[in-house]
Design an enzyme around this catalytic site. Structure first.
Site, PDB file in Angstrom:
ATOM      1  CB  CYS A 173      -2.278  -4.107  -4.294  1.00 23.71           C
ATOM      2  SG  CYS A 173      -2.043  -5.782  -4.921  1.00 23.71           S
ATOM      3  CG  HIS A 177      -3.991  -4.084  -8.473  1.00 24.00           C
ATOM      4  ND1 HIS A 177      -2.905  -3.739  -7.713  1.00 24.00           N
ATOM      5  CD2 HIS A 177      -4.781  -2.975  -8.523  1.00 24.00           C
ATOM      6  CE1 HIS A 177      -3.010  -2.476  -7.328  1.00 24.00           C
ATOM      7  NE2 HIS A 177      -4.148  -1.985  -7.804  1.00 24.00           N
ATOM      8  CG  HIS A 227      -5.117   1.183  -6.139  1.00 25.37           C
ATOM      9  ND1 HIS A 227      -4.350   0.847  -7.226  1.00 25.37           N
ATOM     10  CD2 HIS A 227      -5.570   2.451  -6.403  1.00 25.37           C
ATOM     11  CE1 HIS A 227      -4.342   1.828  -8.112  1.00 25.37           C
ATOM     12  NE2 HIS A 227      -5.089   2.814  -7.630  1.00 25.37           N
TER      13      HIS A 227
END
Length: 274
Positions: free
Chosen positions: A89, A144, A156
């Site tokens: 990510c 994240h 993402h």
């Protein structure tokens, strides 16, 4: 004593459990704990997508950023990855900003959160970043990150699906939401390209006052008059009875000088004629 079949089942179950804990994490160390980002069966949201629209009305920088992000859709997830063979990510965010705008961001999601200026989810604009605590720490440990693309969606790198577009209001992401932020240099680029009002749109500094041009126009419309001069001496002109050219009457000063000259001439004549 356990059979070989039982031992094989236990080993397979252990491997499967360990695979659930994979994510972009906050460190590239092989000893770091990593977490799953997008569980299957997320409820209360639009399904994940493989594309998104880029409005033509976006600023050039936003358009470039989202265009670059879109090129990464379908790239598989790889922890610590930074290329098209696999990306996590924070690696996705790093590459998109670097390739599209030549802006260098930190490598991991927690550092990227510190790098950004915080803002509320309601103030997100395309290109801003949105952060999550997928470790289950109540939003205290960012693990994240995604790039907001508009319409409540983000791009993402999911540990289970690779680079995809997801709904930020899905139950899972609402529950793990840890904050949002913007890259200051990115926003500055957008602000510097904001069109400035043209001179015709800008208010006059002498608002309400008649401009020089208008004053000149008004003056041109007024009738031009010449006042008679009364301060200068004038001579009366009387026409001659015989039609000879008109002669001007001598002024008192001229008459006085003429009398003096006559007296002086008479005096001189009397002296020289003795």
């Amino acid at each position: 004593m356990m059979s070989r079949l039982s031992i094989s089942i236990l080993v397979s179950a252990s491997i499967a459990c360990s695979m659930l804990f994979v994510s972009c994490g906050t460190s590239r160390s092989s000893n770091a704990t990593v977490y799953k980002t997008t569980p299957a069966g997320t409820r209360g949201s639009r399904p994940d997508k493989k594309t998104f629209d880029i409005p033509a009305s976006l600023a050039p920088q936003s358009h470039a950023l989202l265009t670059e992000a879109k090129r990464w859709i379908g790239t598989p997830y790889r922890y610590g990855g930074e290329d098209r063979n696999g990306v996590d990510c924070s690696g996705l965010v790093l590459n998109v900003y670097r390739s599209a705008l030549q802006l260098k961001l930190p490598r991991n999601s927690a550092a990227q959160a510190d790098f950004c200026k915080p803002l509320s989810k309601a103030m997100l604009m395309p290109g801003d970043l949105i952060f999550f605590d997928t470790a289950g720490g109540g939003g205290k440990k960012i693990s994240h990150v995604g790039i907001y693309v508009g319409d409540g969606m983000m791009i993402h790198s999911s540990s289970s699906k690779g680079v995809i577009v997801s709904d930020i209001n899905a139950d899972y992401f609402k529950r793990t939401f840890a904050g949002a932020g913007y890259v200051e240099k990115y926003r500055d680029m957008i602000a510097s390209n904001t069109p400035k009002p043209s001179p015709a749109q800008q208010p006059s500094k002498n608002s309400g006052a008649v401009t020089v041009e208008k004053r000149n126009e008004a003056a041109a419309e007024e009738p031009f008059t010449l006042s008679p001069v009364t301060s200068l001496p004038t001579r009366k002109v009387t026409p001659a009875a015989t039609g000879t050219p008109k002669t001007a009457e001598p002024t008192p000063e001229e008459a006085r000088k003429k009398v003096l000259n006559t007296l002086i001439e008479q005096k001189l004549d009397s002296i020289f004629n003795r």
